[in-house]
Scaffold this active site. Structure first.
Site, PDB file in Angstrom:
ATOM      1  N   TYR A  41      -2.050   5.650  -4.032  1.00 11.75           N
ATOM      2  CA  TYR A  41      -3.104   6.616  -3.720  1.00 11.75           C
ATOM      3  C   TYR A  41      -2.617   7.959  -4.229  1.00 11.75           C
ATOM      4  O   TYR A  41      -1.456   8.324  -4.001  1.00 11.75           O
ATOM      5  CB  TYR A  41      -3.292   6.750  -2.201  1.00 11.75           C
ATOM      6  N   ARG A  59     -15.439   5.728   9.699  1.00 12.22           N
ATOM      7  CA  ARG A  59     -15.467   4.377  10.267  1.00 12.22           C
ATOM      8  C   ARG A  59     -15.649   4.562  11.762  1.00 12.22           C
ATOM      9  O   ARG A  59     -14.752   5.066  12.449  1.00 12.22           O
ATOM     10  CB  ARG A  59     -14.177   3.633   9.917  1.00 12.22           C
ATOM     11  N   SER A  86       0.833  -1.212   0.000  1.00 12.36           N
ATOM     12  CA  SER A  86       0.000   0.000   0.000  1.00 12.36           C
ATOM     13  C   SER A  86       0.860   1.251   0.000  1.00 12.36           C
ATOM     14  O   SER A  86       1.958   1.267   0.563  1.00 12.36           O
ATOM     15  CB  SER A  86      -0.877  -0.017   1.256  1.00 12.36           C
ATOM     16  N   LYS A  98      -8.052  -0.213  -9.174  1.00  9.65           N
ATOM     17  CA  LYS A  98      -8.732  -0.909  -8.056  1.00  9.65           C
ATOM     18  C   LYS A  98      -9.872  -0.091  -7.452  1.00  9.65           C
ATOM     19  O   LYS A  98      -9.745   1.118  -7.279  1.00  9.65           O
ATOM     20  CB  LYS A  98      -7.712  -1.199  -6.948  1.00  9.65           C
ATOM     21  N   HIS A 109     -13.688  -2.283  -1.400  1.00  6.77           N
ATOM     22  CA  HIS A 109     -12.776  -1.924  -0.307  1.00  6.77           C
ATOM     23  C   HIS A 109     -13.170  -2.645   0.988  1.00  6.77           C
ATOM     24  O   HIS A 109     -13.002  -2.116   2.090  1.00  6.77           O
ATOM     25  CB  HIS A 109     -12.788  -0.404  -0.096  1.00  6.77           C
TER      26      HIS A 109
HETATM   27  C1  LIG Z   1      -6.560  -2.612   7.463  1.00  6.64           C
HETATM   28  C2  LIG Z   1      -6.857  -2.392   6.004  1.00  6.64           C
HETATM   29  C3  LIG Z   1      -6.142  -1.431   5.320  1.00  6.64           C
HETATM   30  C4  LIG Z   1      -6.395  -1.228   3.964  1.00  6.64           C
HETATM   31  N1  LIG Z   1      -5.635  -0.311   3.285  1.00  6.64           N
HETATM   32  C5  LIG Z   1      -5.774  -0.203   1.950  1.00  6.64           C
HETATM   33  C6  LIG Z   1      -4.895   0.612   1.205  1.00  6.64           C
HETATM   34  O1  LIG Z   1      -4.016   1.263   1.756  1.00  6.64           O
HETATM   35  N2  LIG Z   1      -5.072   0.685  -0.136  1.00  6.64           N
HETATM   36  C7  LIG Z   1      -6.054  -0.028  -0.791  1.00  6.64           C
HETATM   37  O2  LIG Z   1      -6.158   0.047  -2.014  1.00  6.64           O
HETATM   38  N3  LIG Z   1      -6.890  -0.822  -0.101  1.00  6.64           N
HETATM   39  C8  LIG Z   1      -6.771  -0.944   1.237  1.00  6.64           C
HETATM   40  N4  LIG Z   1      -7.600  -1.792   1.931  1.00  6.64           N
HETATM   41  C9  LIG Z   1      -8.628  -2.573   1.208  1.00  6.64           C
HETATM   42  C10 LIG Z   1      -8.072  -3.943   0.778  1.00  6.64           C
HETATM   43  O3  LIG Z   1      -7.133  -3.796  -0.237  1.00  6.64           O
HETATM   44  C11 LIG Z   1      -9.198  -4.838   0.263  1.00  6.64           C
HETATM   45  O4  LIG Z   1      -9.889  -4.193  -0.777  1.00  6.64           O
HETATM   46  C12 LIG Z   1     -10.184  -5.250   1.359  1.00  6.64           C
HETATM   47  O5  LIG Z   1      -9.489  -5.584   2.534  1.00  6.64           O
HETATM   48  C13 LIG Z   1     -11.023  -6.441   0.901  1.00  6.64           C
HETATM   49  O6  LIG Z   1     -11.985  -6.794   1.854  1.00  6.64           O
HETATM   50  P1  LIG Z   1     -11.810  -8.061   2.844  1.00  6.64           P
HETATM   51  O7  LIG Z   1     -10.502  -7.888   3.527  1.00  6.64           O
HETATM   52  O8  LIG Z   1     -12.957  -7.939   3.803  1.00  6.64           O
HETATM   53  O9  LIG Z   1     -11.871  -9.290   2.009  1.00  6.64           O
HETATM   54  C14 LIG Z   1      -7.384  -1.975   3.299  1.00  6.64           C
HETATM   55  C15 LIG Z   1      -8.103  -2.950   4.013  1.00  6.64           C
HETATM   56  C16 LIG Z   1      -7.845  -3.169   5.339  1.00  6.64           C
HETATM   57  C17 LIG Z   1      -8.625  -4.237   6.073  1.00  6.64           C
END
Ligand SMILES: Cc1cc2nc3c(=O)[nH]c(=O)nc-3n(C[C@H](O)[C@H](O)[C@H](O)COP(=O)(O)O)c2cc1C
Length: 368
Positions: free
Chosen positions: A113, A148, A90, A223, A247
């Site tokens: 991002y 959130r 990330s 994404k 997400h």
């Molecule tokens: C703690 C956390 C941090 C995340 N940070 C990012 C991020 O920095 N960039 C991003 O594109 N998605 C981020 N996501 C989304 C994940 O890439 C992904 O889309 C999501 O976790 C999918 O859902 P699931 O974990 O419930 O299966 C984050 C998700 C979590 C749980």
């Protein structure tokens, strides 16, 4: 781990209905067992965007993984290398772009991002290119970070601000607190001027995508797509793949379950265009479900951090192995030998299509 840490990972937008819906909707997708086929020679190896990985899944980009446990990023990198799966770092990661490329090698992808100015984003792209990344994932579903509620309640901020409430939370978890204190508090490591979590990330617009497509010569993946029209426009803008995701329900609580969007997006972009998927995958069977509905590759998110929280690296490796084994066993049950065999034909009911009952007798399409 402290409540603040667990809630950061587990939490979603609003009342967390979308997060729950993501998982609940998976259970409604049913698959068709097929019997007496020869399935003893199975393989999970899957080619995606010109690379062959040993499994059809990878590690979704997640900010601040080291908050779960010190060294989580390195654990994820070792797992990605050993299991030969991609790991997407990330922009908001607790390790640098350069460190991760060293640790994960070719298995490392970078997620961008556009946070604050486009200039800052361009610098990140330059660094990713220089470090040797070939895959760039542009995340476009966070124009602003959603509310959130758990984070609001817990006073979650980056970098940490430790008031009495947080101090108490950390003190109740001495193992985590001491390990984290010794390793140094995790923070986003890729922004020189610091990372303002509440800054607008809306710089990732259609114009930026055109600029980026000209600038980035490697694989470009976009994404956070939930809309068939957006997916088509991204394909037409020259991106190499669309990444379907809501997400994990962390952005729009009114979002439909991500898995329910796959068929329409697959239909819009055509049968051959590369699609990645995440949001709600919790098992090997879920991976089979997503691939039957049109995904070519999937990414795992929260479960990996839960595994690290539970048992560090051992937990992470065992979770990845369990999920791979589940997928392998699911293939056998479906009468298939490779994830590439999964298709709409795998969905329950597909094998009955074209068979009509007539006076209690069964006929196939040829009337036999
Ligand atoms: C703690 C956390 C941090 C995340 N940070 C990012 C991020 O920095 N960039 C991003 O594109 N998605 C981020 N996501 C989304 C994940 O890439 C992904 O889309 C999501 O976790 C999918 O859902 P699931 O974990 O419930 O299966 C984050 C998700 C979590 C749980």
């Amino acid at each position: 781990m402290p409540r603040l840490v667990f809630d950061y990972v587990e939490g979603g937008a609003g009342r967390e209905v979308a997060t729950a819906r993501n998982e609940a909707e998976f259970d409604k997708v049913t698959l068709q067992s097929r019997v007496m086929r020869q399935t003893s020679a199975r393989s999970l190896a899957t080619s995606f965007l010109g690379y062959t990985y040993q499994r059809p899944f990878g590690i979704a980009p997640m900010g601040m993984c080291n908050i779960m446990w010190p060294g989580a990023d390195q654990m994820l990198a070792r797992a990605a290398k050993e299991m030969d799966i991609p790991l997407c770092l990330s922009s908001a990661a607790s390790s640098t772009i350069e460190e991760m490329r060293d640790w994960a090698g070719e298995n490392g992808w970078f997620q961008l991002y556009v946070s604050g100015s486009v200039d800052v984003a361009m610098k990140l792209i330059d660094r990713a290119e220089k470090a040797g990344y070939d895959h760039l994932v542009l995340t476009v579903d966070v124009p602003q970070v959603a509310r959130r509620k758990r984070d609001c309640r817990n006073g979650f901020q980056m970098p940490f601000r430790i008031g009495p409430r947080q101090f108490l939370d950390f003190a109740r978890h001495p193992n985590w607190a001491i390990s984290t204190l010794l390793a140094g508090a995790p923070q986003p490591r890729n922004f020189q001027a610091g990372f303002d979590r509440s800054a607008s990330r809306a710089g990732a617009d259609w114009h930026f995508l055109d600029v980026l497509r000209k600038r980035w010569t490697g694989k470009l993946i976009v994404k956070g797509i939930t809309c068939a029209q957006d997916a088509l426009r991204i394909r037409n803008a020259g991106a190499d793949a669309v990444y379907v995701s809501n997400h994990g329900g962390r952005q729009l609580d009114a979002s439909p379950a991500a898995i329910s969007l796959l068929p329409a997006i697959r239909a819009a972009v055509g049968p051959k265009y590369p699609l990645i998927f995440d949001s709600g995958l919790r098992s090997g069977e879920d991976i089979a479900r997503a691939m039957a509905l049109g995904a070519d590759f999937v990414m795992l998110g929260r479960p990996l951090l839960y595994a690290i929280g539970a048992e560090r690296e051992r937990g992470l490796f065992s979770l990845l192995r369990i999920i791979a084994e589940e997928l392998d066993l699911t293939l056998a049950q479906l009468g298939l030998t490779s994830p590439g065999d999964l298709s709409e034909e795998t969905l329950a009911g597909a094998c009955d299509a074209g068979i009509h009952t007539h006076h209690g007798q069964f006929f196939n399409k040829a009337g036999e």
